[in-house]
Motif scaffolding. Structure first.
Motif, mmCIF file in Angstrom:
data_model
loop_
_atom_site.group_PDB
_atom_site.id
_atom_site.type_symbol
_atom_site.label_atom_id
_atom_site.label_comp_id
_atom_site.label_asym_id
_atom_site.label_seq_id
_atom_site.Cartn_x
_atom_site.Cartn_y
_atom_site.Cartn_z
ATOM 1 N N LEU A 156 0.832 -1.209 0.000
ATOM 2 C CA LEU A 156 0.000 0.000 0.000
ATOM 3 C C LEU A 156 0.864 1.256 0.000
ATOM 4 O O LEU A 156 0.569 2.234 -0.698
ATOM 5 C CB LEU A 156 -0.925 -0.015 1.208
ATOM 6 N N ILE A 157 1.939 1.258 0.812
ATOM 7 C CA ILE A 157 2.805 2.438 0.881
ATOM 8 C C ILE A 157 3.487 2.673 -0.463
ATOM 9 O O ILE A 157 3.504 3.805 -0.992
ATOM 10 C CB ILE A 157 3.835 2.258 2.005
ATOM 11 N N LEU A 158 4.074 1.608 -1.034
ATOM 12 C CA LEU A 158 4.720 1.752 -2.331
ATOM 13 C C LEU A 158 3.708 2.131 -3.412
ATOM 14 O O LEU A 158 3.992 2.951 -4.305
ATOM 15 C CB LEU A 158 5.442 0.461 -2.694
ATOM 16 N N GLY A 159 2.524 1.546 -3.320
ATOM 17 C CA GLY A 159 1.485 1.881 -4.292
ATOM 18 C C GLY A 159 1.058 3.331 -4.193
ATOM 19 O O GLY A 159 0.861 4.007 -5.221
ATOM 20 N N MET A 160 0.913 3.850 -2.977
ATOM 21 C CA MET A 160 0.545 5.250 -2.810
ATOM 22 C C MET A 160 1.633 6.166 -3.368
ATOM 23 O O MET A 160 1.349 7.178 -4.018
ATOM 24 C CB MET A 160 0.310 5.550 -1.336
ATOM 25 N N GLY A 161 2.921 5.780 -3.094
ATOM 26 C CA GLY A 161 4.004 6.579 -3.667
ATOM 27 C C GLY A 161 3.971 6.569 -5.176
ATOM 28 O O GLY A 161 4.173 7.602 -5.835
ATOM 29 N N GLY A 162 3.720 5.384 -5.756
ATOM 30 C CA GLY A 162 3.646 5.300 -7.213
ATOM 31 C C GLY A 162 2.488 6.088 -7.781
ATOM 32 O O GLY A 162 2.615 6.737 -8.829
ATOM 33 N N ILE A 163 1.340 6.062 -7.115
ATOM 34 C CA ILE A 163 0.166 6.797 -7.615
ATOM 35 C C ILE A 163 0.423 8.294 -7.618
ATOM 36 O O ILE A 163 0.151 8.992 -8.615
ATOM 37 C CB ILE A 163 -1.062 6.455 -6.754
ATOM 38 N N GLY A 165 3.350 9.815 -7.556
ATOM 39 C CA GLY A 165 4.408 10.129 -8.522
ATOM 40 C C GLY A 165 3.869 10.159 -9.938
ATOM 41 O O GLY A 165 4.214 11.049 -10.731
ATOM 42 N N ALA A 166 3.017 9.194 -10.293
ATOM 43 C CA ALA A 166 2.430 9.160 -11.636
ATOM 44 C C ALA A 166 1.515 10.349 -11.864
ATOM 45 O O ALA A 166 1.460 10.907 -12.980
ATOM 46 C CB ALA A 166 1.667 7.854 -11.826
ATOM 47 N N LYS A 186 10.616 15.037 -11.169
ATOM 48 C CA LYS A 186 9.652 15.531 -10.189
ATOM 49 C C LYS A 186 8.779 14.388 -9.668
ATOM 50 O O LYS A 186 8.463 14.316 -8.475
ATOM 51 C CB LYS A 186 8.786 16.615 -10.824
ATOM 52 N N GLY A 187 8.385 13.482 -10.567
ATOM 53 C CA GLY A 187 7.581 12.338 -10.145
ATOM 54 C C GLY A 187 8.329 11.441 -9.180
ATOM 55 O O GLY A 187 7.764 10.937 -8.192
#
Length: 422
Positions: A156-163, A165-166, A186-187
């Protein structure tokens, strides 16, 4: 098993009044026999080991059948005893119409009650069963379950960071347009900052949780500490107050009230053979102190179990030990006290036909098998020297009798009051 549960009742005097097992060591369940009009209720409450937690309630009905039953958890005293939550309907067994089960939440530790509202053809009745609600231990998460949650949390943490950033990198691009190197950088920065912030929140949450867990662990039930002091034949029991991490769970050493007319019911059992037992009643002299003039007792090491009740109705058993020297001369046994001399454990199996000093006998109708954690009905019969029902029985301290169940290693003790008939 018969050797592990000793002298189920050496002191039983049959009369008419039932009551609950109010004091325990090593056994949290509560058993009560109650009357609801023409119906008799045999109530078992199994409190949770953590608070808040769910208590299981079982009721067996004899006499007139019951049409419906509801259960409500309430405080025994104080403001909470005046404002009941909505009751929960108990479930009737599909195979036994006289057996009901239910569950209630115990939201606070202390002196509670389980209130039963009973409806039968004879009318509506209300019965209250006192229940000491105690946090007995902390529960730890299973390692496999914790590992699974940790992996899910990391995803979830990595997914939130990816979302996030995208969103920064591509959120304003037209269809088919590629992000510039600046947007990519920047992302990445936003993803890294997001993951770092979320990890920091998890770390802070872990610190907060540890503080709360330590506070809860400090509120886990600890019995009042007791020390003994001898002065000649005079025994003093020095009781310390208990200051909990949660003030509402603190217990005083000066608020004891009378239970069956006595401030303390003290069982003294000689260890390790358990061949001497005394039921005595110390006086409460001042805050934290009980005094008792000891009767003449054989020398040896005794384990003492002292049942007391606090002003809010909370019962507990104080446990300590006492070493008595040889040749100690005591006072005559009071008419309110009692003593027994069962055969030592080394003599073999516990007998079921116990001879009293005055020629009377108590016969235990022992079940053919005894298995731990299973309910049994124990029945005792008192016979006079001629083998007949005694003609001069009377209540002992207002109760049909007093029975103590004790495990040989001392980890389980229960002082109960059987019902009976003269």
């Amino acid at each position: 098993m018969s050797r592990r549960w000793l002298w189920a009742s050496l002191l039983l005097a049959l009369a008419l009044m039932p009551a609950a097992a109010r004091a325990h060591v090593g056994s949290k369940d509560v058993f009560e026999e109650a009357t609801a009009g023409p119906s008799k209720l045999f109530v078992t409450v199994r409190p949770p080991v953590v608070i808040p937690g769910v208590a299981e309630v079982e009721v067996r009905v004899s006499g007139q059948p019951v049409e419906a039953m509801a259960v409500t958890p309430m405080a025994l005293t104080g403001e909470g005893a005046e404002h009941a939550p909505a009751p929960d309907a108990m479930k009737r067994s599909a195979v036994d119409a006289n057996f009901y089960t239910g569950s209630v939440w115990m939201m606070m530790a202390g002196s509670m009650q389980v209130r039963l509202d009973v409806k039968s053809a004879a009318g509506a009745y209300r019965v209250g069963v006192p229940v000491p609600a105690l946090a007995l231990r902390t529960l730890k998460m299973q390692r496999a379950f914790g590992g699974t949650l940790a992996v899910c949390g990391l995803i979830l943490i990595l997914g939130m960071g990816g979302i996030l950033g995208a969103a920064v990198r591509e959120g304003k691009l037209r269809p088919g347009e590629e992000p510039t190197p600046a947007l990519r950088r920047k992302g990445l920065v936003v993803s890294a900052v997001t993951v770092a912030v979320l990890l920091l929140m998890v770390w802070a949450g872990d610190k907060w949780w540890n503080v709360e867990a330590a506070s809860y662990a400090g509120a886990v039930y600890q019995p009042l500490a007791v020390k003994t002091r001898m002065a000649g034949g005079q025994l003093q029991l020095l009781v310390s107050a208990h200051d909990s991490a949660r003030p509402e769970q603190s217990r005083s050493n000066a608020d004891f009230i009378l239970d069956h007319g006595q401030p303390m019911h003290l069982y003294a059992v000689r260890e390790p053979e358990m061949d001497q037992v005394f039921h005595l009643h110390p006086r409460f002299t001042r805050a934290g102190e009980f005094d008792l003039a000891l009767p003449t007792m054989p020398a040896g090491r005794y384990t003492l179990y002292g049942d007391v009740v606090h002003a809010n109705g909370f019962p507990e058993t104080l446990v300590t030990s006492l070493e008595l020297p040889a040749g100690l001369r005591g006072v005559p046994l009071s008419e309110l006290d009692a003593a027994g001399s069962p055969a030592p454990l080394s003599a073999g199996e516990l007998g079921t036909n116990y001879r009293l000093p005055d020629g009377y006998r108590m016969v235990w109708e022992k079940p053919a098998t005894l298995i731990a954690d299973r309910a049994y009905a124990f029945r005792f019969t008192m016979l006079d020297p001629e083998g007949r029902a005694p003609a001069h029985m009377r209540p002992y301290l207002g109760m049909a009798g007093h029975a103590a169940f004790l495990k040989t290693d001392g980890t389980v003790f229960a002082h109960v009051h059987p019902e009976g008939s003269a």
